[in-house]
Write a protein that holds these residues in place. Structure first.
Motif, PDB file in Angstrom:
ATOM      1  N   PRO A 227       0.813  -1.236   0.000  1.00  0.00           N
ATOM      2  CA  PRO A 227       0.000   0.000   0.000  1.00  0.00           C
ATOM      3  C   PRO A 227       0.839   1.276   0.000  1.00  0.00           C
ATOM      4  O   PRO A 227       0.577   2.189  -0.788  1.00  0.00           O
ATOM      5  CB  PRO A 227      -0.828  -0.137   1.285  1.00  0.00           C
ATOM      6  CG  PRO A 227      -0.916  -1.605   1.518  1.00  0.00           C
ATOM      7  CD  PRO A 227       0.397  -2.154   1.079  1.00  0.00           C
ATOM      8  N   GLY A 303      -5.866   2.769  -8.453  1.00  0.00           N
ATOM      9  CA  GLY A 303      -5.036   2.703  -7.255  1.00  0.00           C
ATOM     10  C   GLY A 303      -5.682   3.282  -6.020  1.00  0.00           C
ATOM     11  O   GLY A 303      -5.032   3.408  -4.982  1.00  0.00           O
ATOM     12  N   GLN A 304      -6.968   3.606  -6.109  1.00  0.00           N
ATOM     13  CA  GLN A 304      -7.649   4.246  -4.976  1.00  0.00           C
ATOM     14  C   GLN A 304      -7.703   3.328  -3.756  1.00  0.00           C
ATOM     15  O   GLN A 304      -7.515   3.776  -2.628  1.00  0.00           O
ATOM     16  CB  GLN A 304      -9.068   4.643  -5.397  1.00  0.00           C
ATOM     17  CG  GLN A 304      -9.845   5.366  -4.308  1.00  0.00           C
ATOM     18  CD  GLN A 304     -11.264   5.707  -4.742  1.00  0.00           C
ATOM     19  OE1 GLN A 304     -11.752   5.140  -5.697  1.00  0.00           O
ATOM     20  NE2 GLN A 304     -11.904   6.613  -4.040  1.00  0.00           N
ATOM     21  N   ARG A 305      -7.916   2.043  -3.978  1.00  0.00           N
ATOM     22  CA  ARG A 305      -8.020   1.111  -2.854  1.00  0.00           C
ATOM     23  C   ARG A 305      -6.718   1.062  -2.069  1.00  0.00           C
ATOM     24  O   ARG A 305      -6.718   1.101  -0.839  1.00  0.00           O
ATOM     25  CB  ARG A 305      -8.380  -0.278  -3.358  1.00  0.00           C
ATOM     26  CG  ARG A 305      -8.500  -1.327  -2.265  1.00  0.00           C
ATOM     27  CD  ARG A 305      -9.056  -2.620  -2.832  1.00  0.00           C
ATOM     28  NE  ARG A 305      -8.153  -3.211  -3.797  1.00  0.00           N
ATOM     29  CZ  ARG A 305      -7.185  -4.080  -3.464  1.00  0.00           C
ATOM     30  NH1 ARG A 305      -7.012  -4.413  -2.195  1.00  0.00           N
ATOM     31  NH2 ARG A 305      -6.402  -4.595  -4.381  1.00  0.00           N
ATOM     32  N   TYR A 306      -5.595   0.970  -2.795  1.00  0.00           N
ATOM     33  CA  TYR A 306      -4.303   0.928  -2.126  1.00  0.00           C
ATOM     34  C   TYR A 306      -3.982   2.263  -1.468  1.00  0.00           C
ATOM     35  O   TYR A 306      -3.359   2.323  -0.411  1.00  0.00           O
ATOM     36  CB  TYR A 306      -3.201   0.568  -3.118  1.00  0.00           C
ATOM     37  CG  TYR A 306      -3.361  -0.805  -3.704  1.00  0.00           C
ATOM     38  CD1 TYR A 306      -2.934  -1.934  -3.010  1.00  0.00           C
ATOM     39  CD2 TYR A 306      -3.944  -0.982  -4.959  1.00  0.00           C
ATOM     40  CE1 TYR A 306      -3.073  -3.203  -3.544  1.00  0.00           C
ATOM     41  CE2 TYR A 306      -4.096  -2.248  -5.500  1.00  0.00           C
ATOM     42  CZ  TYR A 306      -3.662  -3.357  -4.795  1.00  0.00           C
ATOM     43  OH  TYR A 306      -3.820  -4.611  -5.325  1.00  0.00           O
ATOM     44  N   ILE A 308      -6.133   4.487  -0.160  1.00  0.00           N
ATOM     45  CA  ILE A 308      -6.887   4.618   1.083  1.00  0.00           C
ATOM     46  C   ILE A 308      -6.340   3.672   2.147  1.00  0.00           C
ATOM     47  O   ILE A 308      -6.207   4.034   3.320  1.00  0.00           O
ATOM     48  CB  ILE A 308      -8.378   4.357   0.829  1.00  0.00           C
ATOM     49  CG1 ILE A 308      -8.945   5.443  -0.109  1.00  0.00           C
ATOM     50  CG2 ILE A 308      -9.164   4.315   2.127  1.00  0.00           C
ATOM     51  CD1 ILE A 308     -10.381   5.215  -0.498  1.00  0.00           C
ATOM     52  N   GLU A 309      -5.992   2.454   1.729  1.00  0.00           N
ATOM     53  CA  GLU A 309      -5.454   1.476   2.688  1.00  0.00           C
ATOM     54  C   GLU A 309      -4.137   1.946   3.275  1.00  0.00           C
ATOM     55  O   GLU A 309      -3.895   1.828   4.474  1.00  0.00           O
ATOM     56  CB  GLU A 309      -5.257   0.135   1.985  1.00  0.00           C
ATOM     57  CG  GLU A 309      -4.733  -0.967   2.898  1.00  0.00           C
ATOM     58  CD  GLU A 309      -4.533  -2.275   2.162  1.00  0.00           C
ATOM     59  OE1 GLU A 309      -3.939  -3.197   2.745  1.00  0.00           O
ATOM     60  OE2 GLU A 309      -4.965  -2.355   0.980  1.00  0.00           O
ATOM     61  N   THR A 313      -3.559   2.913   7.189  1.00  0.00           N
ATOM     62  CA  THR A 313      -2.556   2.191   7.966  1.00  0.00           C
ATOM     63  C   THR A 313      -1.594   3.147   8.635  1.00  0.00           C
ATOM     64  O   THR A 313      -1.222   2.995   9.795  1.00  0.00           O
ATOM     65  CB  THR A 313      -1.792   1.221   7.055  1.00  0.00           C
ATOM     66  OG1 THR A 313      -2.725   0.380   6.385  1.00  0.00           O
ATOM     67  CG2 THR A 313      -0.840   0.374   7.862  1.00  0.00           C
TER      68      THR A 313
END
Length: 318
Positions: A227, A303-306, A308-309, A313
């Motif tokens: 991420p 790449g939005q999911r990564y 935000i993750e 984190t």
């Protein structure tokens, strides 16, 4: 003391157990705070939605204006109307004949991928060294790395230019991504914070199994930091894609076909300007500007999911 008096204190735990058994809420020691940005009334929620929609439209206005201008003829480009009086969709066909847009996009994609990939890998290697190894002066050395972020870009611009000039690389793509081989202070800091959150027992167990330090990085640290790695890649890709200054310094002496997107659009603005003998065909510039935003939109969409993750984190570690 009587038996009734002795059994009285035992009544409180029994009552508490009864509350748990029946599902009754336990009395809390403090009242939960009401968030001012979370209205409970219908009027408050309506006002909040109106404010959010208004700000959303405000930020979308430049994009809407660009889209409308790309569909207008030359004489209507700057009439500040969001609805073209005369639709000219042929601008999207003619722009490929007027400008070498495909070459500019290809050049920018190659340079941005190389710049983002190199800085992500090199910064991750340095960050792993600061996070895993303990050596004298580590804190001081890391502080010096962070101190480089305080230097303005204008301070290092001339020395970097002289270095690339002495190497004979002016007019090539190498200066646009070559400096990323040495990492970036901000990205090193970002990756180091992520590595510090990984359990050290994983690395110690791998060391007992005979894993080398390089395998600790490639097999454990890097896969677990995907991420944050993608965040670095996205940030640097965007910075390289929009970097007009470096392209203006190192590529301006070359041919037009070798320009990047920002330098190419700047060249088109100058070429179509009536002061330089042009006819003011800025509708092609608007079309080109709109087209070159699509790669960034697609990149951030996938790449939005990564993204935000990785941000979430990092927030948990704070």
């Amino acid at each position: 003391m009587s038996s009734a008096t002795q059994s009285a204190p035992a009544a409180a735990p029994l009552a508490s157990e009864a509350q748990v058994a029946t599902g009754a809420p336990r009395p809390s020691g403090r009242k939960k705070e009401d968030r001012w940005y979370k209205p409970k009334t219908v009027i408050g929620k309506t006002i909040l939605w109106i404010v959010l929609i208004a700000f959303g439209l405000l930020f979308l206005y430049p994009f809407a204006w660009l889209l409308a201008s790309s569909l207008k003829p030359r004489q209507e480009v700057f009439d500040n109307s969001l609805w073209p009086k005369t639709f000219t969709p042929q601008n999207y066909v003619e722009v490929w004949n007027q400008l070498p847009l495909l070459s500019w996009i290809g050049n920018s994609i190659i340079i941005a991928v190389l710049a983002a990939g190199l800085v992500a890998i090199s910064s991750s290697i340095v960050a792993f060294g600061f996070a895993y190894f303990k050596f004298p002066g580590r804190t001081l050395l890391f502080g010096l790395v962070l101190a480089t972020m305080m230097l303005p870009g204008a301070v290092t611009m001339v020395p970097q230019y002289l270095i690339w000039k002495n190497l004979g690389l002016i007019g090539t793509w190498i200066p646009l991504f070559g400096m990323n081989l040495f990492g970036s202070a901000f990205y090193i800091f970002l990756q180091r914070q992520f590595f510090l959150g990984l359990p050290r027992e994983l690395f110690e167990a791998a060391r007992l199994d005979g894993a080398s330090y390089w395998k600790l990085f490639t097999k454990i640290a890097l896969p677990l930091s995907i991420p944050s790695f993608i965040i670095i890649f996205l940030f640097e890709f965007q910075a390289s894609w929009n970097n007009l200054q470096a392209a203006l310094i190192y590529l301006n002496a070359g041919g037009v076909e070798g320009f990047t997107v920002p330098l190419g659009i700047s060249y088109a603005m100058t070429t179509f300007s009536p002061t330089n003998g042009g006819h003011g065909d800025y509708q092609y510039v608007m079309v080109a500007s709109l087209i070159v935003t699509l790669p960034m939109l697609l990149l951030f969409a996938f790449g939005q999911r990564y993204f935000i993750e990785g941000v979430a984190t990092q927030g948990r570690k704070g």
